[in-house]
Write a protein that holds these residues in place. Structure first.
Motif, short mmCIF file in Angstrom:
data_model
loop_
_atom_site.label_atom_id
_atom_site.label_comp_id
_atom_site.label_asym_id
_atom_site.label_seq_id
_atom_site.Cartn_x
_atom_site.Cartn_y
_atom_site.Cartn_z
N GLU A 110 0.91 -0.98 -0.14
CA GLU A 110 0.12 0.24 0.15
C GLU A 110 0.86 1.10 0.12
N THR A 111 1.62 1.77 -0.63
CA THR A 111 2.14 2.54 -1.13
C THR A 111 2.48 3.20 -2.80
N THR A 112 2.35 4.31 -2.86
CA THR A 112 2.29 5.05 -4.32
C THR A 112 4.05 5.99 -4.21
N GLU A 113 4.69 5.63 -3.55
CA GLU A 113 6.10 6.39 -2.95
C GLU A 113 7.11 5.94 -4.58
N VAL A 114 7.85 6.96 -5.14
CA VAL A 114 8.20 6.89 -6.55
C VAL A 114 9.54 6.59 -6.23
N THR A 115 10.27 5.91 -6.87
CA THR A 115 11.72 5.87 -6.78
C THR A 115 12.72 6.47 -7.88
N GLY A 116 13.36 7.98 -7.85
CA GLY A 116 13.63 8.30 -8.84
C GLY A 116 12.66 9.56 -9.32
N THR A 117 13.43 9.48 -10.41
CA THR A 117 12.47 10.59 -12.12
C THR A 117 11.77 10.02 -13.10
N PRO A 118 10.82 9.81 -12.82
CA PRO A 118 9.79 8.86 -14.23
C PRO A 118 10.55 9.79 -15.98
N PRO A 119 11.04 8.48 -16.60
CA PRO A 119 11.17 9.45 -18.10
C PRO A 119 9.83 9.54 -18.33
N THR A 176 11.80 4.78 -29.05
CA THR A 176 13.35 4.90 -28.86
C THR A 176 13.26 4.11 -28.70
N GLN A 177 14.48 3.05 -29.15
CA GLN A 177 15.74 2.21 -27.62
C GLN A 177 16.01 2.33 -26.26
N ASP A 178 16.74 4.31 -26.97
CA ASP A 178 16.81 4.80 -25.91
C ASP A 178 15.79 4.71 -24.36
N GLU A 179 14.27 5.14 -25.29
CA GLU A 179 12.85 5.15 -24.17
C GLU A 179 12.55 4.16 -23.64
N ILE A 180 12.84 3.19 -24.26
CA ILE A 180 12.72 1.97 -24.22
C ILE A 180 13.39 1.19 -23.04
N HIS A 181 14.82 1.38 -23.16
CA HIS A 181 15.18 1.23 -21.97
C HIS A 181 15.58 1.89 -20.19
N ALA A 182 15.17 3.22 -20.39
CA ALA A 182 14.84 4.53 -19.95
C ALA A 182 13.80 3.81 -18.57
N LEU A 183 12.68 3.79 -19.89
CA LEU A 183 11.11 3.41 -18.68
C LEU A 183 11.39 1.49 -17.71
N ALA A 184 12.19 0.88 -19.13
CA ALA A 184 12.53 -0.26 -17.40
C ALA A 184 13.15 -0.42 -17.02
N LYS A 185 14.82 0.95 -16.48
CA LYS A 185 15.16 0.98 -15.58
C LYS A 185 14.67 1.53 -14.83
N PHE A 186 13.40 2.66 -14.93
CA PHE A 186 12.51 3.53 -14.12
C PHE A 186 11.95 2.20 -13.58
N PHE A 187 10.64 1.96 -13.83
CA PHE A 187 10.26 0.96 -13.20
C PHE A 187 10.67 -0.42 -12.65
N SER A 188 11.26 -0.89 -13.02
CA SER A 188 12.63 -2.28 -12.30
C SER A 188 13.14 -1.58 -11.35
N SER A 189 12.73 -0.21 -10.80
CA SER A 189 13.77 0.40 -9.37
C SER A 189 13.12 0.98 -8.86
N GLN A 190 11.24 0.35 -8.97
CA GLN A 190 10.71 0.62 -8.59
C GLN A 190 9.99 -0.51 -7.14
N ARG A 191 10.21 -1.07 -5.99
CA ARG A 191 10.02 -1.90 -5.09
C ARG A 191 8.60 -2.71 -5.15
N GLY A 192 8.01 -3.77 -5.42
CA GLY A 192 7.17 -4.70 -5.90
C GLY A 192 7.16 -6.05 -5.93
N LEU A 193 7.50 -6.26 -7.27
CA LEU A 193 7.24 -7.55 -7.19
C LEU A 193 8.29 -9.12 -7.09
#
Length: 199
Positions: A110-119, A176-193
């Motif tokens: 139960e958290t909405t805390e975000v780690t880092g800056t979203p792309p 773009t591939q840069d955008e794909i990698h930026a999204l992946a890095k951001f979401f993988s750094s969040q606390r969850g699965l």
């Protein structure tokens, strides 16, 4: 989000509605059925043989999403020979039981805390996947804590048509591939699965 993607998003909501009603299952039986799954999904940092990417974490994933994914593997809407073969052996009840088990492995955060800056492109993702990677509906996957290389693989599969989804395909094709990698890095750094225990 452009008008075309918005209309597809609305259509996707309607298409997924029946799955939400069928998301119930028996987690105890799902644990027994999951024995075969955990040979890959129960090993931390286990990698798919070809193409090379991390096998996704399923612990704490939404029931509705797991149900939809197994059905897509069965129907060929997702390309993966091993998963197609396994999913084709499952009944509707088996899929519901597996989904119930994997979703119960990790207590709901139960958290909405975000780690880092979203792309920048994450502003589109949050409609379905939330600000911190937690799906806003049961049919949408949690991305928080998922392996970054798996997210990259999934987005590229949507972009190339190896995964078929009326919402994700047009979105991924704009990245773009840069955008794909930026999204992946951001979401993988969040606390969850989490990777379920193999015992």
């Amino acid at each position: 989000m452009n008008r075309h993607v918005k209309s597809l998003f609305a259509a996707g909501l309607l298409a997924l509605a029946p799955l939400a009603a069928d998301a119930g299952g028996d987690p105890a039986n799902g644990r027994k059925l999951a024995y075969a799954c955990l040979g890959c999904h129960g090993i931390e940092n286990y990698r798919n043989s070809y193409p090379k990417y991390s096998v996704p974490k399923l612990g704490g994933q939404h029931q509705g999403y797991i149900l939809a994914a197994l059905k897509e593997y069965q129907d060929g809407a997702r390309w993966h020979p091993t998963m197609h073969g396994y999913a084709s052996t499952l009944s509707d009840q088996d899929r519901a039981d597996l989904a119930s088990f994997f979703s119960s492995v990790v207590p709901k955060l139960e958290t909405t805390e975000v780690t880092g800056t979203p792309p920048e492109k994450a502003s589109i993702c949050i409609a379905c996947h939330g600000r911190n990677g937690f799906g806003t509906m049961d049919e949408y996957p949690n991305l928080a804590g998922q392996h970054a290389d798996y997210i990259v693989q999934a987005l590229n599969d949507y972009r190339l048509g190896k995964r078929k989804n009326p919402i994700m395909q047009p979105f991924a094709q704009q990245l773009t591939q840069d955008e794909i990698h930026a999204l992946a890095k951001f979401f993988s750094s969040q606390r969850g699965l989490k990777t379920p225990s193999h015992d």
